[in-house]
Write a protein that holds these residues in place. Sequence first.
Motif, PDB file in Angstrom:
ATOM      1  N   TYR A 237       0.814  -1.210   0.000  1.00 12.67           N
ATOM      2  CA  TYR A 237       0.000   0.000   0.000  1.00 12.67           C
ATOM      3  C   TYR A 237       0.849   1.262   0.000  1.00 12.67           C
ATOM      4  O   TYR A 237       0.385   2.327  -0.396  1.00 12.67           O
ATOM      5  CB  TYR A 237      -0.997  -0.019   1.158  1.00 12.67           C
ATOM      6  N   LYS A 238       2.101   1.150   0.438  1.00  9.31           N
ATOM      7  CA  LYS A 238       3.013   2.285   0.284  1.00  9.31           C
ATOM      8  C   LYS A 238       3.325   2.526  -1.189  1.00  9.31           C
ATOM      9  O   LYS A 238       3.699   3.636  -1.578  1.00  9.31           O
ATOM     10  CB  LYS A 238       4.314   2.047   1.053  1.00  9.31           C
ATOM     11  N   ARG A 239       3.201   1.486  -1.991  1.00 10.10           N
ATOM     12  CA  ARG A 239       3.469   1.628  -3.430  1.00 10.10           C
ATOM     13  C   ARG A 239       2.228   2.069  -4.197  1.00 10.10           C
ATOM     14  O   ARG A 239       2.289   2.207  -5.419  1.00 10.10           O
ATOM     15  CB  ARG A 239       3.999   0.303  -3.990  1.00 10.10           C
ATOM     16  N   GLY A 240       1.135   2.331  -3.497  1.00 10.82           N
ATOM     17  CA  GLY A 240      -0.050   2.872  -4.141  1.00 10.82           C
ATOM     18  C   GLY A 240      -1.053   1.818  -4.562  1.00 10.82           C
ATOM     19  O   GLY A 240      -0.707   0.691  -4.911  1.00 10.82           O
ATOM     20  N   HIS A 241      -2.328   2.202  -4.521  1.00  9.88           N
ATOM     21  CA  HIS A 241      -3.425   1.308  -4.848  1.00  9.88           C
ATOM     22  C   HIS A 241      -4.241   1.953  -5.969  1.00  9.88           C
ATOM     23  O   HIS A 241      -4.712   3.076  -5.838  1.00  9.88           O
ATOM     24  CB  HIS A 241      -4.289   1.108  -3.589  1.00  9.88           C
ATOM     25  N   VAL A 242      -4.398   1.243  -7.069  1.00  7.39           N
ATOM     26  CA  VAL A 242      -5.117   1.749  -8.237  1.00  7.39           C
ATOM     27  C   VAL A 242      -6.443   1.017  -8.384  1.00  7.39           C
ATOM     28  O   VAL A 242      -6.499  -0.216  -8.280  1.00  7.39           O
ATOM     29  CB  VAL A 242      -4.285   1.555  -9.530  1.00  7.39           C
ATOM     30  N   GLY A 243      -7.506   1.777  -8.617  1.00 12.29           N
ATOM     31  CA  GLY A 243      -8.798   1.194  -8.949  1.00 12.29           C
ATOM     32  C   GLY A 243      -9.104   1.426 -10.417  1.00 12.29           C
ATOM     33  O   GLY A 243      -8.976   2.552 -10.916  1.00 12.29           O
ATOM     34  N   VAL A 244      -9.494   0.375 -11.132  1.00  8.80           N
ATOM     35  CA  VAL A 244      -9.802   0.466 -12.563  1.00  8.80           C
ATOM     36  C   VAL A 244     -11.235  -0.002 -12.772  1.00  8.80           C
ATOM     37  O   VAL A 244     -11.597  -1.119 -12.375  1.00  8.80           O
ATOM     38  CB  VAL A 244      -8.839  -0.393 -13.399  1.00  8.80           C
ATOM     39  N   PHE A 245     -12.051   0.819 -13.391  1.00  6.80           N
ATOM     40  CA  PHE A 245     -13.452   0.500 -13.602  1.00  6.80           C
ATOM     41  C   PHE A 245     -13.643  -0.348 -14.852  1.00  6.80           C
ATOM     42  O   PHE A 245     -13.137  -0.014 -15.926  1.00  6.80           O
ATOM     43  CB  PHE A 245     -14.275   1.784 -13.719  1.00  6.80           C
ATOM     44  N   ARG A 308      -7.430   2.637   0.968  1.00  9.62           N
ATOM     45  CA  ARG A 308      -6.531   3.742   0.647  1.00  9.62           C
ATOM     46  C   ARG A 308      -6.228   3.702  -0.847  1.00  9.62           C
ATOM     47  O   ARG A 308      -5.257   3.096  -1.287  1.00  9.62           O
ATOM     48  CB  ARG A 308      -5.250   3.619   1.469  1.00  9.62           C
ATOM     49  N   LEU A 309      -7.053   4.371  -1.597  1.00 12.52           N
ATOM     50  CA  LEU A 309      -6.880   4.396  -3.046  1.00 12.52           C
ATOM     51  C   LEU A 309      -6.018   5.584  -3.451  1.00 12.52           C
ATOM     52  O   LEU A 309      -6.210   6.700  -2.951  1.00 12.52           O
ATOM     53  CB  LEU A 309      -8.228   4.484  -3.757  1.00 12.52           C
ATOM     54  N   SER A 310      -5.090   5.357  -4.319  1.00 16.24           N
ATOM     55  CA  SER A 310      -4.180   6.410  -4.755  1.00 16.24           C
ATOM     56  C   SER A 310      -4.506   6.927  -6.144  1.00 16.24           C
ATOM     57  O   SER A 310      -4.142   8.050  -6.482  1.00 16.24           O
ATOM     58  CB  SER A 310      -2.739   5.887  -4.753  1.00 16.24           C
ATOM     59  N   ALA A 311      -5.140   6.123  -6.981  1.00 10.38           N
ATOM     60  CA  ALA A 311      -5.462   6.554  -8.341  1.00 10.38           C
ATOM     61  C   ALA A 311      -6.571   5.680  -8.900  1.00 10.38           C
ATOM     62  O   ALA A 311      -6.753   4.530  -8.475  1.00 10.38           O
ATOM     63  CB  ALA A 311      -4.223   6.485  -9.240  1.00 10.38           C
ATOM     64  N   ILE A 344      -0.352  12.771  -2.767  1.00 11.01           N
ATOM     65  CA  ILE A 344      -0.416  12.983  -4.210  1.00 11.01           C
ATOM     66  C   ILE A 344      -1.063  11.768  -4.843  1.00 11.01           C
ATOM     67  O   ILE A 344      -0.750  10.631  -4.517  1.00 11.01           O
ATOM     68  CB  ILE A 344       0.992  13.188  -4.806  1.00 11.01           C
ATOM     69  N   GLY A 345      -1.950  11.984  -5.760  1.00 10.58           N
ATOM     70  CA  GLY A 345      -2.572  10.891  -6.491  1.00 10.58           C
ATOM     71  C   GLY A 345      -3.346  11.481  -7.639  1.00 10.58           C
ATOM     72  O   GLY A 345      -3.113  12.621  -8.016  1.00 10.58           O
ATOM     73  N   GLY A 346      -4.259  10.754  -8.211  1.00 10.19           N
ATOM     74  CA  GLY A 346      -5.014  11.347  -9.295  1.00 10.19           C
ATOM     75  C   GLY A 346      -5.947  10.397  -9.993  1.00 10.19           C
ATOM     76  O   GLY A 346      -6.024   9.207  -9.683  1.00 10.19           O
ATOM     77  N   GLY A 456      -0.684   3.996 -12.600  1.00  4.72           N
ATOM     78  CA  GLY A 456       0.296   3.326 -11.753  1.00  4.72           C
ATOM     79  C   GLY A 456       1.358   4.279 -11.234  1.00  4.72           C
ATOM     80  O   GLY A 456       1.766   4.208 -10.065  1.00  4.72           O
ATOM     81  N   LEU A 457       1.805   5.195 -12.083  1.00  5.33           N
ATOM     82  CA  LEU A 457       2.807   6.171 -11.663  1.00  5.33           C
ATOM     83  C   LEU A 457       2.201   7.211 -10.717  1.00  5.33           C
ATOM     84  O   LEU A 457       2.827   7.613  -9.733  1.00  5.33           O
ATOM     85  CB  LEU A 457       3.414   6.850 -12.890  1.00  5.33           C
ATOM     86  N   LEU A 458       0.975   7.645 -11.007  1.00  9.39           N
ATOM     87  CA  LEU A 458       0.287   8.559 -10.094  1.00  9.39           C
ATOM     88  C   LEU A 458       0.117   7.944  -8.712  1.00  9.39           C
ATOM     89  O   LEU A 458       0.320   8.605  -7.684  1.00  9.39           O
ATOM     90  CB  LEU A 458      -1.096   8.905 -10.656  1.00  9.39           C
ATOM     91  N   ALA A 459      -0.245   6.677  -8.681  1.00  9.56           N
ATOM     92  CA  ALA A 459      -0.486   6.001  -7.402  1.00  9.56           C
ATOM     93  C   ALA A 459       0.758   5.952  -6.538  1.00  9.56           C
ATOM     94  O   ALA A 459       0.678   5.925  -5.302  1.00  9.56           O
ATOM     95  CB  ALA A 459      -0.995   4.586  -7.653  1.00  9.56           C
TER      96      ALA A 459
END
Length: 509
Positions: A237-245, A308-311, A344-346, A456-459
């Motif tokens: 989760y430190k590396r970010g979590h991405v949700g894709v619809f 904890r979603l990052s992007a 930071i995320g997006g 992935g990079l934003l996350a």
Amino acid sequence: MSHELLTSAEMGEADRLTIAAGPIDGIGLMRRAGQAVATEVLSRYPSAAHVHVLCGPGNNGGDGYVVARILAGSGVATTVWTSGPPRPDSDAALAAAECPIKPRPLSDFDAGPCSIVVDALYGAGLSKPLSGEAARAVDLAAKLHLPVVAVDLPSGISGDSGKVLGTSFSADLTVTFARKKPGHLLLPGRERCGEVVLAGIGIGDDVIARLQPQTFENGPALWSRGLPVPAVDAHKYKRGHVGVFSGGPSATGAARLSALAAARSGAGAVTVLSPGNAMQVNAAHLTSIMLRKADDAADIEAFVGERRLSAFVLGPGFGIGEKTRAFALVLLASGKPAAASTGIGGLVFDADAITSFREAPDILFEAARGPGAPALVMTPHEGEFARLFADIADDNVSSKLDKARAAAARANAVIVYKGADTVIAAPDGRAAINSNGAAWLATAGSGDVLSGITAGLLAQGMLAFEAACAAVWIHAEAGSRFGPGLIAEDLPLAIVPVLRDLVAAGGGR
């Protein structure tokens, strides 16, 4: 660093500042420019029977007189053809006076086989269509299939837009100075330039820095410092979590391509958010990527609240309409995503997420300006761009660079205006032109992968403009390296050696 791009006006200012600082004067810069071109001609065309140097009345023509003098002094048969004398007491006039070859009128231009043409007519400063004797010279060079070496830019190409003004030379080689111009990278200018050689003529990096350029050639020099590399103590989760619809049962593949690309680009966790009726389809194809039901806005709000979603990626294969608009607005109003360690995320909106707002784009733009709205990246191709920014797209005067900047400012979003000359523009005016595009990427699903890499990079905490630039370059580089036979399913794995090389070269933070 030479990834900055200069407009014609900025290049003129760079010349002025350099001359004012000394010790190089205007004719000194001209001599260095001409020497750089002559050196390339001598090394690349040692067996040329004759060199025809076409000189305009301005500084580009002055460079040409220097080229002709050096070539003649090296024993090369050289003829100078001029469209008009330089202005008296100008640097170009000094260069013409130093050239021992009596110029002939361009209206009489003719050439034989085994000749080459040095195009020093107008360069980047041309502001009106090429016509008359200059257009005739273009036609004759093309008819005789003569190699063309262009000074600064092929005459007839706008240095700021890359557009063809009337007609233009198609150069085999273009020699430009200090920094490239947008016209070297934007189509069709990029195709007309041939190989581009960047020559140093004494304009220092300090001078370029004073200009504070806002346009860049996209590449690792622009963003590699921000490329995410996990720390020793990192967990997923430190590396970010991405949700894709995901779309419905018959339209799930695009989301899985995005999800896999997000994972391959370094996101620690990726979840496909699927309609209930597509859960089984998605489950049959997912292993390391998680799956969660998301049928309505309430499901999205619950998911954002719990995890904890990052992007997020919204659009690929999702469908066009009210549901898509509702999901987009929920995300923009959520105050998330926000990477836990950086804030930071997006969001990445592509395809159907863009098209769904074609009847009411201002609703999207207003939401993107809302308090706490996450950074937004939109990745339209030409048709999608026109649906969201119809008036900007219809402007036949503005360049693709100008259009991307205008769209970014209006939408308060990073705009990735896709194509063979993809432009990435930020709301603050920064923009980058991508130059490593690969024709192999013209395949269904390629854009879905790009969206996933960006997310992935934003996350992982990369800023939106830098993440978009990096994603475009990495995506294109992977396509180029893979080559023939590429399909979208190949791309997520193909980015791995690209990322490995970037990290090995010292990228990352």
